[in-house]
Motif scaffolding. Structure first.
Motif, mmCIF file in Angstrom:
data_model
loop_
_atom_site.group_PDB
_atom_site.id
_atom_site.type_symbol
_atom_site.label_atom_id
_atom_site.label_comp_id
_atom_site.label_asym_id
_atom_site.label_seq_id
_atom_site.Cartn_x
_atom_site.Cartn_y
_atom_site.Cartn_z
ATOM 1 N N ILE A 34 -57.053 40.066 67.378
ATOM 2 C CA ILE A 34 -56.406 39.943 68.694
ATOM 3 C C ILE A 34 -55.185 39.040 68.598
ATOM 4 N N VAL A 35 -55.309 37.928 67.874
ATOM 5 C CA VAL A 35 -54.177 37.013 67.709
ATOM 6 C C VAL A 35 -53.028 37.726 66.997
ATOM 7 N N ALA A 36 -53.330 38.484 65.968
ATOM 8 C CA ALA A 36 -52.286 39.224 65.259
ATOM 9 C C ALA A 36 -51.673 40.301 66.157
ATOM 10 N N TYR A 37 -52.483 40.909 67.014
ATOM 11 C CA TYR A 37 -52.002 41.936 67.938
ATOM 12 C C TYR A 37 -50.957 41.362 68.900
ATOM 13 N N LEU A 38 -51.081 40.084 69.226
ATOM 14 C CA LEU A 38 -50.119 39.452 70.133
ATOM 15 C C LEU A 38 -48.717 39.372 69.532
ATOM 16 N N PHE A 39 -48.600 39.496 68.209
ATOM 17 C CA PHE A 39 -47.296 39.437 67.554
ATOM 18 C C PHE A 39 -46.633 40.808 67.440
ATOM 19 N N HIS A 40 -47.228 41.830 68.039
ATOM 20 C CA HIS A 40 -46.647 43.168 67.987
ATOM 21 C C HIS A 40 -45.277 43.134 68.652
ATOM 22 N N PRO A 41 -44.273 43.782 68.064
ATOM 23 C CA PRO A 41 -42.901 43.651 68.576
ATOM 24 C C PRO A 41 -42.671 44.208 69.980
ATOM 25 N N ASN A 42 -43.264 45.327 70.333
ATOM 26 C CA ASN A 42 -43.040 45.940 71.650
ATOM 27 C C ASN A 42 -44.280 45.729 72.502
ATOM 28 N N MET A 43 -44.417 44.549 73.077
ATOM 29 C CA MET A 43 -45.660 44.176 73.730
ATOM 30 C C MET A 43 -45.400 43.708 75.144
ATOM 31 N N ASN A 44 -46.205 44.184 76.067
ATOM 32 C CA ASN A 44 -46.242 43.624 77.412
ATOM 33 C C ASN A 44 -47.387 42.626 77.442
ATOM 34 N N TYR A 45 -47.216 41.537 78.182
ATOM 35 C CA TYR A 45 -48.222 40.481 78.196
ATOM 36 C C TYR A 45 -48.818 40.306 79.587
#
Length: 94
Positions: free
Chosen positions: A29-40
């Motif tokens: 999940i932490v690594a997923y947060l670094f995805h370049p095209n991400m809405n938060y």
């Protein structure tokens, strides 16, 4: 026996399917947060923060295991979670 020792002993003795949840999912999940095209959205931020806390706690246990020369605990708490995070980062950026 402290809570950390109980947690470590439990995860080292339990089957890999049960141990996967607290060991491999938070770094992913932490690594997923670094995805370049991400809405938060707010839910993702909260889950991400909790995952960071769990990952840091597991890393602390893994680093402590390095100094105690406990190979099984080091593998479970350092090598597997960080390899999962690297794998998710690799998938995210390709």
């Amino acid at each position: 026996m402290s809570l950390t020792e109980k947690y470590t002993k439990y995860l080292n003795q339990v089957s890999w399917i049960v141990a996967e949840i607290p060991l491999l999912i938070p770094p992913a999940i932490v690594a997923y947060l670094f995805h370049p095209n991400m809405n938060y959205p707010v839910k993702l931020i909260i889950v991400g923060f909790l995952s960071v806390v769990v990952t840091l706690f597991n890393s602390y246990i893994g680093i402590r295991a390095v100094f105690k020369k406990d190979v099984e605990t080091m593998f479970n708490f350092l090598v597997l979670p960080f390899s999962m995070a690297v794998f998710v980062l690799y998938l995210g950026f390709n």
